[in-house]
Design an enzyme around this catalytic site. Structure first.
Site, PDB file in Angstrom:
ATOM      1  N   THR A  71       0.609  -1.346   0.302  1.00 32.14           N
ATOM      2  CA  THR A  71      -0.122   0.044   0.155  1.00 32.14           C
ATOM      3  C   THR A  71       0.582   1.102  -0.094  1.00 32.14           C
ATOM      4  O   THR A  71       0.993   2.881  -0.830  1.00 32.14           O
ATOM      5  CB  THR A  71      -0.910  -0.474   1.017  1.00 32.14           C
ATOM      6  OG1 THR A  71      -1.956  -1.123   0.668  1.00 32.14           O
ATOM      7  CG2 THR A  71      -1.939   1.404   1.599  1.00 32.14           C
TER       8      THR A  71
ATOM      9  N   SER B 219       1.254  -7.054  -0.278  1.00 32.09           N
ATOM     10  CA  SER B 219       2.473  -8.468   0.441  1.00 32.09           C
ATOM     11  C   SER B 219       1.611  -9.611   0.284  1.00 32.09           C
ATOM     12  O   SER B 219       2.446 -10.321   0.484  1.00 32.09           O
ATOM     13  CB  SER B 219       2.200  -7.923   2.285  1.00 32.09           C
ATOM     14  OG  SER B 219       0.858  -7.577   2.931  1.00 32.09           O
TER      15      SER B 219
ATOM     16  N   THR C 206       1.446  -4.452   4.711  1.00 31.60           N
ATOM     17  CA  THR C 206       1.961  -4.838   6.077  1.00 31.60           C
ATOM     18  C   THR C 206       0.409  -5.221   5.976  1.00 31.60           C
ATOM     19  O   THR C 206       1.300  -6.199   6.625  1.00 31.60           O
ATOM     20  CB  THR C 206       0.624  -3.077   6.789  1.00 31.60           C
ATOM     21  OG1 THR C 206      -0.977  -3.575   6.200  1.00 31.60           O
ATOM     22  CG2 THR C 206       0.801  -1.905   6.405  1.00 31.60           C
ATOM     23  N   ASP C 207      -0.113  -6.445   5.543  1.00 35.16           N
ATOM     24  CA  ASP C 207      -0.730  -7.970   5.231  1.00 35.16           C
ATOM     25  C   ASP C 207       0.257  -9.191   5.668  1.00 35.16           C
ATOM     26  O   ASP C 207       0.219  -9.516   6.828  1.00 35.16           O
ATOM     27  CB  ASP C 207      -1.125  -7.920   3.860  1.00 35.16           C
ATOM     28  CG  ASP C 207      -2.844  -7.590   3.857  1.00 35.16           C
ATOM     29  OD1 ASP C 207      -2.747  -7.116   5.110  1.00 35.16           O
ATOM     30  OD2 ASP C 207      -3.101  -8.053   2.686  1.00 35.16           O
TER      31      ASP C 207
END
Length: 323
Positions: A12, A54, A86-87
Site C-alpha cells: 500500500t 504483500s 502490511t498484511d
C-alpha cells in the site's frame, strides 16, 4: 553521512487509489519523489527489489531480501530500510530478524493508506524509518518495525487492525522506542539471540487454528510431504480430544509440530493435565513455542528446518522466542 539502502517491495505504501476508491499498484513508486525531505545526514541508495502486494510475498522473497541485506553490510552500508505491504510485514520482518547476524539497523515500514489518499501515512513512516536506520541507537537491536511514530521489535509486533494507521502493536511488551521530533529514542532492550543464516527455504510448513469441536480431519488432509506444522491451540495450549489420534499419526511420521496459543496475549504452557491438555500434548512430542503468534512460529519453524535443525536441536530453537 550515513549510507542507507532502501529496498522497496511494494504494498500500500507504493500504491494509489483510483476514482472508485480501489487501491492499485503504481507504475512509479511515489516514495521516490520525497527525497528532498530526507534527513540531512543521510545518503539514500534505492533499489526496487519487488513491486508486489504483500499477500504475494513468499519465504523465497524474504530470503532474497535477507541475502541482499547481508551483502549490503559487507559493502559498507550503514543501515537498511525495507518498504513492505502490511498484511505480511510482520512475517518478513521476523524472517530477517532470524536470518541476519548483522549489527547495522534493519528497519521495515509500510502504510495503511495509499499515496494519494487523504491522511496518507506512507511518506511519514518512510522518513521515520530512515531516521531510525540512521540512528546509532538502532544498531544491534535486530530487525525493527517503524510505524506511526513507534519502534517495535520484529519478534513481537503484529498487525491488530485491518485499516487503522495505529494497527501495529506489540502485545504484552509494548514498543521499544519512539520517533520524536528530535530523533529516535529507545526505552527498552531486546534480549538477543544467535541468528540462523540460511541459503534456501523448506517448503510445506503449514499453520492450522484450533476451534471448539475440532477433530482430525484437517490434520489427516495434510500432504505426505509435510515438513512441519504449527497449531494455534486453545487457551494456554490445549486441543479438543477428537483431534489427538490424527495428531499422533503426524508425530509418528516424524513431522515436527509446534504449538502456540490463539490468544492475543500470553504464552502457551503445558499445565492443564486432562485429555487434550498441554501436559498430554507435550508428552506426545509437541513443541511448545512461547511468546510468538502462529504466523511467526511458522516462520521460525521454516528457518530452523532450513538451517538443518532436527529433533531436540529444533525443539530447543523453536521452543523459546528469545533463543
Amino acid at each position: 553521512m550515513k549510507k542507507i539502502l532502501v529496498l522497496h517491495t511494494g504494498g500500500t505504501i507504493s500504491m494509489h487509489a483510483d476514482a472508485s476508491g480501489a487501491i492499485l499498484p503504481s507504475e512509479t513508486n511515489p516514495l521516490l519523489a520525497i527525497d528532498a525531505a530526507m534527513p540531512a545526514n543521510v545518503t539514500l541508495i534505492t533499489e526496487e527489489a519487488f513491486n508486489l502486494p504483500s499477500p504475494h510475498i513468499t519465504p523465497e522473497k524474504m530470503l532474497a531480501l535477507s541475502l541482499r541485506i547481508h551483502q549490503a553490510e559487507d559493502d559498507g552500508i550503514d543501515g537498511v530500510v525495507v518498504t513492505h505491504g502490511t498484511d505480511t510485514l510482520e512475517e518478513t520482518a521476523y524472517f530477517l530478524d532470524l536470518t541476519l547476524d548483522s549489527t547495522i539497523p534493519v528497519v521495515v515500514t509500510g502504510a495503511m493508506r495509499s499515496a494519494n489518499e487523504i491522511g496518507t501515512d506512507g511518506s511519514y513512516n518512510f522518513i521515520s524509518a530512515i531516521r531510525t536506520a540512521a540512528s546509532d541507537g538502532a544498531r544491534g537491536k535486530g530487525c525493527l518495525v517503524v510505524m506511526n511514530d513507534e519502534v517495535h521489535t520484529a519478534r513481537f509486533v503484529t498487525k491488530t487492525h485491518t485499516t487503522n494507521v495505529a494497527t501495529f502493536r506489540t502485545p504484552t511488551f509494548g514498543p521499544i522506542g519512539l520517533v520524536t521530533k528530535n530523533g529516535v529514542r529507545f526505552f527498552q532492550e531486546l534480549i538477543n539471540y544467535r541468528a540462523c543464516p540460511i541459503d534456501h527455504v523448506v517448503e510445506n510448513v503449514f499453520l492450522l487454528k484450533a476451534y471448539a469441536g475440532m477433530d482430525g480431519t484437517l490434520f489427516d488432509e495434510l500432504p505426505e510431504n509435510t515438513n512441519g506444522l504449527v497449531i494455534e491451540a486453545l487457551g494456554a495450549g490445549n486441543l479438543p480430544p477428537a483431534s489427538l489420534p490424527a495428531l499422533g499419526r503426524l508425530l509418528a511420521r516424524g513431522v515436527p509440530i509446534v504449538l502456540v496459543s490463539r490468544c492475543f496475549n500470553g504464552v502457551a504452557e503445558d499445565f492443564y493435565d486432562y485429555e487434550g491438555g498441554g501436559v498430554q500434548l507435550k508428552q506426545m512430542g509437541v513443541i511448545f513455542c512461547q511468546g510468538l503468534n502462529g504466523q511467526k512460529a511458522r516462520i521460525k519453524l521454516i528457518v530452523g528446518l532450513s538451517g538443518g535443525k532436527t529433533g531436540a536441536q529444533l525443539a530447543r530453537y523453536v521452543n523459546n522466542a528469545v533463543s
